[in-house]
Design an enzyme around this catalytic site. Structure first.
Site, PDB file in Angstrom:
ATOM      1  N   HIS A 217       0.839  -1.203   0.000  1.00 14.08           N
ATOM      2  CA  HIS A 217       0.000   0.000   0.000  1.00 14.08           C
ATOM      3  C   HIS A 217       0.869   1.246   0.000  1.00 14.08           C
ATOM      4  CE1 HIS A 217      -4.159  -1.577   1.449  1.00 14.08           C
ATOM      5  NE2 HIS A 217      -3.614  -2.357   0.551  1.00 14.08           N
TER       6      HIS A 217
ATOM      7  N   TYR B 105      -9.064   5.428   7.805  1.00 10.77           N
ATOM      8  CA  TYR B 105      -9.200   5.782   9.223  1.00 10.77           C
ATOM      9  C   TYR B 105     -10.185   6.952   9.286  1.00 10.77           C
ATOM     10  CZ  TYR B 105      -4.839   3.208  10.231  1.00 10.77           C
ATOM     11  OH  TYR B 105      -3.870   2.244  10.365  1.00 10.77           O
TER      12      TYR B 105
ATOM     13  N   PRO C  24      -4.179   0.021  18.993  1.00  9.28           N
ATOM     14  CA  PRO C  24      -3.925  -0.480  17.634  1.00  9.28           C
ATOM     15  C   PRO C  24      -3.969   0.563  16.509  1.00  9.28           C
ATOM     16  CG  PRO C  24      -6.127  -1.098  18.349  1.00  9.28           C
ATOM     17  CD  PRO C  24      -5.468  -0.459  19.528  1.00  9.28           C
TER      18      PRO C  24
ATOM     19  N   LYS D 163       0.955  -0.700  15.226  1.00  9.37           N
ATOM     20  CA  LYS D 163       2.372  -0.752  15.611  1.00  9.37           C
ATOM     21  C   LYS D 163       2.782  -1.975  16.436  1.00  9.37           C
ATOM     22  CE  LYS D 163       3.902   2.743  13.478  1.00  9.37           C
ATOM     23  NZ  LYS D 163       4.440   2.326  12.169  1.00  9.37           N
TER      24      LYS D 163
ATOM     25  N   TYR E 196       4.304   6.142  10.271  1.00 11.23           N
ATOM     26  CA  TYR E 196       3.435   5.018   9.897  1.00 11.23           C
ATOM     27  C   TYR E 196       4.228   3.929   9.169  1.00 11.23           C
ATOM     28  CZ  TYR E 196      -0.969   2.710   8.692  1.00 11.23           C
ATOM     29  OH  TYR E 196      -2.003   1.803   8.600  1.00 11.23           O
TER      30      TYR E 196
HETATM   31  C1  PHB Z   1      -5.839  -4.411  10.809  1.00 14.22           C
HETATM   32  O1  PHB Z   1      -5.909  -4.673   9.611  1.00 14.22           O
HETATM   33  O2  PHB Z   1      -6.184  -5.228  11.669  1.00 14.22           O
HETATM   34  C2  PHB Z   1      -5.370  -3.086  11.241  1.00 14.22           C
HETATM   35  C3  PHB Z   1      -4.838  -2.222  10.311  1.00 14.22           C
HETATM   36  C4  PHB Z   1      -4.408  -0.963  10.699  1.00 14.22           C
HETATM   37  C5  PHB Z   1      -4.522  -0.582  12.004  1.00 14.22           C
HETATM   38  C6  PHB Z   1      -5.037  -1.449  12.953  1.00 14.22           C
HETATM   39  C7  PHB Z   1      -5.462  -2.698  12.563  1.00 14.22           C
HETATM   40  O3  PHB Z   1      -4.125   0.655  12.380  1.00 14.22           O
END
Ligand code: PHB
Length: 394
Positions: free
Chosen positions: A74, A202, A293, A297, A386
């Site tokens: 990505h 997000y 989460p 990380k 990130y």
């Molecule tokens: C996930 O795909 O579980 C996931 C992806 C990004 C995040 C948290 C969880 O920030």
């Protein structure tokens, strides 16, 4: 039964399994002891995003075959608020990417490679107890298949997670816990439906945070912010999709629904141990620290700990003890930056409180998101963190 090895690793999650491979690459002997069954560990649904440096660590060991084949590279993420989706293009901003590849898949790859190498991994062990960590001859006792074992080693590695036994054997005067609970949790689902987005979304919404992630071209992973004491039984599939449509919706875009194959609620906390080393014991991954989460990380921090510790152990056996003595400080220095980033992302994107205070907080978050999405400097900072900070000492 007595076993003599060089490094005894407690825990066969991603951290313990990866450390085994790093040690093997340096010709260092190890044994892995795990309380859970192999099936249980493989069934745990966890994070799904690998930093570029995490991919590099796996690649350096030749463990990236399936990852290159099935991982989804990505270029960025979307930040969404007030009905608008903003693309944060990491590639364009700083020339780096992330790879979407489930923790379960990473663990599966690591296990298969251990099978092939014939590594000593004791799944389903009970009464696991490290001792003698303040002596030069530490040991781990456990019972496996009805037989008692004692593994003598030079070092014991606690890769046994937040609730594991290893951190708890450090005398209380020698360790402090820095903890923080958040007033919300994540309800996560896996759904058999192709992702409705090319990159992770997000979203901040007045009803709370929502996120659209994925596991493969045919499986979506989605999250909703819920109350920390929320009961999953109160969340029918219909109610979950309704919440996701409401919070993720933007004009001209449709969220595809599919069969929900898994749903669960995870509390969110921050935790850092003041040291990752006591005597002959070293902690890696969740045994030493936990992040909320948002930003994905946890797994990456475990990989960076293990990369640093593996390199330090390799130097130790090549005659240089300094790097091992500095492991805890180096790993914690990177971890506190990770803590900062995860908290920043979390607080920018989740709603809390009620009434006027909640509204004021929400307006402030919009201001923050307007600033971040409008400033190339801020976007580069987000992209840098990130996609992953450098791993010191490897
Ligand atoms: C996930 O795909 O579980 C996931 C992806 C990004 C995040 C948290 C969880 O920030």
């Amino acid at each position: 039964m007595k076993i003599r090895t060089t490094v005894a690793i407690v825990g066969a999650g991603p951290a313990g399994l990866l450390l085994g491979h790093l040690l093997a690459a340096s010709g260092i002997d190890f044994v892995i002891i795990e309380a859970r069954s192999r099936e249980y560990i493989l069934s745990r649904i966890r994070a799904g995003v690998l930093e570029e440096s995490s991919v590099d660590v796996l690649a350096s060991l030749g463990l990236d075959g399936r990852l290159r084949e099935h991982g989804l590279v990505h270029d960025g993420i979307y930040l969404q608020y007030e009905g608008t989706r903003h693309h944060v293009d990491f590639s364009e901003l700083i020339g780096r990417t992330v790879t979407v590849y489930g923790q379960q898949q990473v663990v599966n790859d690591l296990m298969l490679a251990h099978d092939e190498a014939g590594s000593a991994v004791y799944f389903g062990s009970s009464d696991v107890l490290p001792w003698g960590i303040e002596t030069p001859r530490p040991s781990v006792n456990f019972v496996h298949g009805g037989q008692s074992y004692s593994v003598d080693a030079d070092f014991v590695i606690g890769a046994d997670g937040f609730h594991g036994v290893c951190r708890s054997i450090i005398p209380s005067g020698a360790i402090t816990s820095y903890q923080r609970e958040y007033p919300f949790a994540w309800l996560g689902i896996l759904a058999d439906v192709p992702p409705s987005t090319d990159e992770l979304i997000y979203a901040l919404h007045p009803e709370g945070f929502a996120m659209h992630s994925m596991r493969s071209p045919s499986v979506s992973r989605l999250y909703l912010q819920v109350e920390p004491d929320d009961d999953i039984a109160q969340w029918s599939d219909e109610r979950i999709w309704e919440g996701l449509h409401e919070r993720l919706g933007v004009e001209g875009w449709t969220l595809r629904e599919g069969e929900i194959t898994e749903k669960s609620i995870t509390p969110m906390r921050s935790f850092v141990a003041s040291t990752l080393n006591h005597g002959a014991l070293f902690l890696v991954g969740d045994a030493g620290h936990i992040v909320p989460p948002t930003g994905a990380k946890g797994l990456n921090a475990a990989i960076s700990d293990v990369a640093m510790l593996g390199a330090a152990l390799s130097s130790y056996y090549a005659g240089d003890a300094g790097s091992l003595a500095g492991y805890s400080g180096r790993a914690l220095s990177r971890q506190w930056k990770t803590q900062y980033f995860s908290r920043w992302m979390t607080e920018m994107l989740h709603t809390t409180g009620t009434g006027a205070e909640a509204q004021s907080r929400y307006r402030g978050q919009i201001g923050q998101l307007d600033y971040v999405t409008g400033s190339r400097f801020a976007l580069q900072g987000l992209a840098e963190q990130y996609t992953g900070l450098p791993i010191d000492g490897i």
